[in-house]
Design an enzyme around this catalytic site. Sequence first.
Site, mmCIF file in Angstrom:
data_model
loop_
_atom_site.group_PDB
_atom_site.id
_atom_site.type_symbol
_atom_site.label_atom_id
_atom_site.label_comp_id
_atom_site.label_asym_id
_atom_site.label_seq_id
_atom_site.Cartn_x
_atom_site.Cartn_y
_atom_site.Cartn_z
ATOM 1 N N LYS A 216 0.776 -1.160 -0.339
ATOM 2 C CA LYS A 216 -0.236 -0.223 0.089
ATOM 3 C C LYS A 216 0.601 1.063 0.717
ATOM 4 O O LYS A 216 1.502 1.623 0.905
ATOM 5 C CB LYS A 216 -1.257 -0.288 1.172
ATOM 6 C CG LYS A 216 -2.095 1.496 1.290
ATOM 7 C CD LYS A 216 -2.979 0.645 2.165
ATOM 8 C CE LYS A 216 -3.731 2.031 3.321
ATOM 9 N NZ LYS A 216 -4.533 1.775 3.909
ATOM 10 N N ASP B 274 1.399 4.252 0.289
ATOM 11 C CA ASP B 274 0.460 5.837 0.964
ATOM 12 C C ASP B 274 1.019 7.150 0.217
ATOM 13 O O ASP B 274 2.337 7.267 0.053
ATOM 14 C CB ASP B 274 0.677 6.112 1.550
ATOM 15 C CG ASP B 274 -0.521 6.276 2.885
ATOM 16 O OD1 ASP B 274 -1.410 7.381 1.926
ATOM 17 O OD2 ASP B 274 -1.194 5.904 3.871
ATOM 18 N N ASP C 62 -10.364 8.036 3.106
ATOM 19 C CA ASP C 62 -10.098 7.191 4.276
ATOM 20 C C ASP C 62 -11.778 7.718 4.848
ATOM 21 O O ASP C 62 -11.852 6.745 6.298
ATOM 22 C CB ASP C 62 -9.820 8.579 4.964
ATOM 23 C CG ASP C 62 -8.056 7.949 4.906
ATOM 24 O OD1 ASP C 62 -7.823 6.746 4.984
ATOM 25 O OD2 ASP C 62 -6.740 8.857 5.183
#
Length: 729
Positions: A474, A476, A546
Amino acid sequence: MIFFDEELQQITLTTQHNQLTLGILPSQHLVQLYFGKKIPHGSLHYCLENNKNAPYMADTDSQSGFQLELLPLVYPAFGNPDLRTPAFQFFYQEGQKLSDFCYSKHEIYSGKKNIPGLPSSFASDTEVESIAIYLRDALTKIELIVTISAFENYDVFTQHVCVVNHSESTFTIEKMMSVNLDFLSADFELLTLTGAWGRETQLQREKLHRGTQAIDSKRGASGHGQNPFLALAEPTTTFTKGQVYSLNLVYSGNFIALAEVDMYQQTRVQMGINPFDFSWQVAPQASFYTPEVVLVFAEHGLNEMSQRYHRFYTDCLIKSSYAKRERPILMNNWEATYFNFTREKLVALAEEAQKLGIELFVLDDGWFGQRNSDQTSLGDWYPNEAKLGGSLTALIEAIKSKGLQFGLWVEPEMVSKDSQLFQQHPEWIIAENGRIPQESRHQYVLDLSQREVQEYLIAFMTQLLSENSIDYIKWDMNRNLTDLNSSKLTGIETKELSHRYMLGLYRVLATITQKFPKVLFESCGCGGGRFDPGMLYYTPQIWSSDDTDAMERLAIQAGNSLVYPPVAMGCHISAVPNHQVGRRTSLRTREIVAQQGNFGYELDLIALSSVEKKAIKQQIHDYKQLRKILQLGEQAQLITNDEQNEWAWQKQDDNWVVVSHVYKMVQPNVLAKRLKLTNLAETQLYRLQSTGQLFTGGELMTIGLALPLPNQDYFASRFILEKVKKEER
Ligand code: GLA
């Protein structure tokens, strides 16, 4: 197909259903004669004949009735009497800044070439044909090459532009768009995807009006509130009807997409790198390439447009071998533990995940340096062995021994002020000499325009992925770019920083994804908000928000999947009350909403009741039966009775149709409603799995499915229909 008719001075590009026809005028200016559905045609120059009525600024080049400002130009520059927004602006140090670009030659070829340094679509030589059209300015020795590709079976055109300096001096580009489209009307609605962190990609529809309407990003990333997408639609367009012209930029940095309605009610649409704080030096014999724009015309509404993008991105943009593969069901520990975890907790979560049928365990932020909060350690990518109860390798082995795949979170583009890396290399961050740079989330952005920084990122990721058996990353990016300056750039070069950053990032991503083709990469749209085709090229999935609340996700996912393949959207079931908005929704509703995209869990599985665990086990079992169609089936959004309160979408493949419907608020004392499906074969029979009832596609599309009466807010239902094979009838 691409065809040049010398006699008519027309270039026609066609795909299965669509057509783009360009014309070369006697003055050698290149114009768009027609863009829309494929039509039998001869000369289309007459399309511009009525357009000579405005007397002001008439008589370009002293020719009576010739008025550049009233012509749909393919690539307008600055220097002739077309005083609308130009697509290209430059200047020479010596002062020259005007130009008038005219057609000089073209080349038609099978296939499509890569754009150096930038992500771009691809296909085999039999699936795509391209034309490079050379435009020259008589005085400046600057050449523009407009390349348009026609993807026959995808009904997609792509365009990018290259500028070549054939002169003896360096010039500076101030603005260079990837595309310019002029329409002889302003009777459109403008569609954009906007929002903010936590409520990304909300569809915004507004009527075009005189002046300029635009969506742009100056944040160093495409952004939560700015998706590089723009469409012009007939005002009555719905999911199933209406003509739509749409553009999507294959780029993840600062961009602009604008629609300018001029005083004659014509509309100019442009898309490309944002000219804000941008310029680029082009030395003699050097060139510069714009990012690519993907153009889709749909005659039958927004679903047709979306499906074309989905298919095209799946087959011709996403590089990863996962593009057409079913994706694993993951469990991410972020909302389960945040930074507060131990080895025991992680292993226990993994054990529970495995028992429930989850396939991939993802360890999120907090595994490295002294990272127990967001205030420290980005850049110090050394496993925190005290916290992990041993080496990362040992933890991975422990988790994998349970039969799970393992994934890891990283945020490579950033560095914490409190980190060894920053102490060693303060000159590696984006900042201006003498000015204290902004910390946002206690971190600085690494200056990826510097080769050394790129090499450092490549080296640490290579080490991490070579030394550990990691199946998923992942990637970010938890802040946007401020303090735009670089210790390595001077003078006018500093205006190249944002684009150089993107080129650096793309180089890093290209190198790592090529070195580790088996790793599934997910970029994180919530940090940087980069849910765009540029990132999709390297990472086949993107965490969409999110905000994991099922109700909030409805609009976000509808907006995202308007353009991007649903399976590219990371969508997780999280805890209730929801951590972002405090809302309680049922497990069933969270399941149906999260299964619109790339399905996973992000909650403390151990804290669940045995009833909830049983329900989740069943969810996962059922999902595995439907995974192929839910992830890779064709999605259509359905028109509901009340667009604000009800959301519905349908997925179908050769054997199944799965329909999902969600009510936000329940209303008392209303009739049971019906939901009409779309895009089915009229005479095909479908069996509703829950009741065994048979319906024809015609019935499902005109009468629709009966929706159950909701008995609480946030009520979701799903219908599974099996296509009845001919021999069964
Ligand atoms: C971002 C991501 C979250 C999580 C945190 C970790 O906000 O979107 O999913 O990974 O960073 O810091």
